[in-house]
Structures are given as C-alpha cells and as structure tokens.
Design an enzyme around this catalytic site. Sequence first.
Site, PDB file in Angstrom:
ATOM      1  N   ASP A  11       0.866  -1.175   0.000  1.00 61.40           N
ATOM      2  CA  ASP A  11       0.000   0.000   0.000  1.00 61.40           C
ATOM      3  C   ASP A  11       0.905   1.228   0.000  1.00 61.40           C
ATOM      4  O   ASP A  11       1.802   1.351   0.839  1.00 61.40           O
ATOM      5  CB  ASP A  11      -0.912  -0.001   1.228  1.00 61.40           C
ATOM      6  CG  ASP A  11      -2.001  -1.057   1.129  1.00 61.40           C
ATOM      7  OD1 ASP A  11      -2.274  -1.525   0.008  1.00 61.40           O
ATOM      8  OD2 ASP A  11      -2.586  -1.412   2.167  1.00 61.40           O
ATOM      9  N   GLU A 130     -13.593  -4.016  -1.799  1.00 62.65           N
ATOM     10  CA  GLU A 130     -13.384  -3.823  -0.356  1.00 62.65           C
ATOM     11  C   GLU A 130     -14.694  -4.190   0.336  1.00 62.65           C
ATOM     12  O   GLU A 130     -15.716  -3.534   0.122  1.00 62.65           O
ATOM     13  CB  GLU A 130     -13.006  -2.365  -0.065  1.00 62.65           C
ATOM     14  CG  GLU A 130     -11.660  -1.965  -0.651  1.00 62.65           C
ATOM     15  CD  GLU A 130     -11.397  -0.470  -0.591  1.00 62.65           C
ATOM     16  OE1 GLU A 130     -12.263   0.284  -0.086  1.00 62.65           O
ATOM     17  OE2 GLU A 130     -10.331  -0.050  -1.051  1.00 62.65           O
TER      18      GLU A 130
END
Length: 253
Positions: A11, A130
């Site tokens: 990330d 997500e």
Amino acid sequence: MSNLRLIPRLDIKGPNLIKGIRLEGLRVVGDPQEFALRYYEAGADELIYMDIVASLYGRNNLAAIIKRAADQVFIPITVGGGIRSVDDVREMLRSGADKVAINTAAIARPALISEVSRRFGSQAMVLSIEAKQVALGKWEAYTDNGRERTGFDVVEWAARGVALGAGEVLVTSVDQEGTRKGFDVKLIRAVSEAVTVPVIASGGMGHVDHMVAVAQSGLAAAVSMASVVHYGYIPLEQIRAAAIHAKLPVRKI
C-alpha cells in the site's frame, strides 16, 4: 489445480510504503522498492501495489514507482487505486504493470470493466472489492479505502464484474485488514462459489494457518499479505514452506 500464488501487497502513499489497520491509522514502513526487491528475491509469485490516497486526488501516482520496480522485479505486478479510464490503464501497463485492479471507477461505471477487458484482455482486468460484513453471510462493497458505502452486495457485484469481463477478483476484508487475525474465510468462499475466475484473498494474514484455511479446498487462487511480511513476523520463505508442508500446490523455488 493451478498453483496457489503468494502475493505481497504494497500500500503506497506518496513515495512511501505504508500500513494501517482496517485501512486506517497509516504508518510509514519504508521504501517500496527495497521491499519489492526483498519479496522478489524471496520468491514472491506476484506483487500488488495499491495507491491508497489516489481517490482523494483523482488519479494514480504510481507510474514512477512501477517503472522503478519493473526494471528489477520480473514477476507480475498488479496496480490499483485511482484508475478511472482506459487511458489510465494504458499508462500503468506502459509503466510496467501487468494488471490493474479497479474498485471505485468500476462501481461508478461498470462498463469500464468491459472496456478494459476488451482493450487489454480479461487477464489484465482485476476487479478489486473492499468488503465489510453487514449481516450474517452478507457483505457490502465499499470504496475510498473502506470509507464509502456503495449499497452493492459483494457476492452479486463479484459475479456481475466477472460477467462484464474481469479476469480476477481481489477481495479485501476491511474488517480483518491489518489485524493479523485471519482471512474472512466465509467471505472468500461466498465469492469463490459465485465466480469462475481466480479469487485473491486479502486482509488478515497473521499466521501460516490463516493461509492454509483460506487456500484449502481451492477457495482462494492466491493469498495477499502485507504487515505479516513487511514487519518480518513470518518471512515469505517460511510461508511457502508451510504451504508445501500443508500440501498446498505452490511454485517450488
């Protein structure tokens, strides 16, 4: 049965590799290139790069990081975050990515999935989801790093995305992400049973048993991991050895 792929997830915020818990409380971990090289040399099967602030700025800022990685890392690279058009996809692929992972823009305009798949091949189009649990056996898809509700049922959306041309589905459990308490196996099972393409399990890896639980019975085609390898809790080599010990089909190094 094809090999289970072990995929470190990086990330990115600005130039830095970062990590959070449930996609919040972000901490700088280090230089993404150093970690990418370490994982490549340790036998990672692929890498996922996610620009986690891209939705705030309306564009993905990873081109330079991906170019740098692709010069030294010779495994498939998936890039996600802020990719909103066929032109964005082209830029990422030209920078050295092999696949793009699209979440927010696909939910806003599902036809983008078909456009990317037709132009670059379904293997390059990863539907990124997500997921947050909203009831027993039900999950809702979120955008903007798990902040924005969509009203989309995760399992229905995964099936629709694949029908539109997605060649792979990356499922991140926001509830489990960064907790190192294990994958949401029920979530991965529900999505895997609804689609005909590989599913990448993401969010929650903290122990080799978590990988075994989500990979047995062919539930996940790949396992994504972040803090467990970033912080050195379990080296990638040890994760692969555990997979072999559990008789999971992994690439032998």
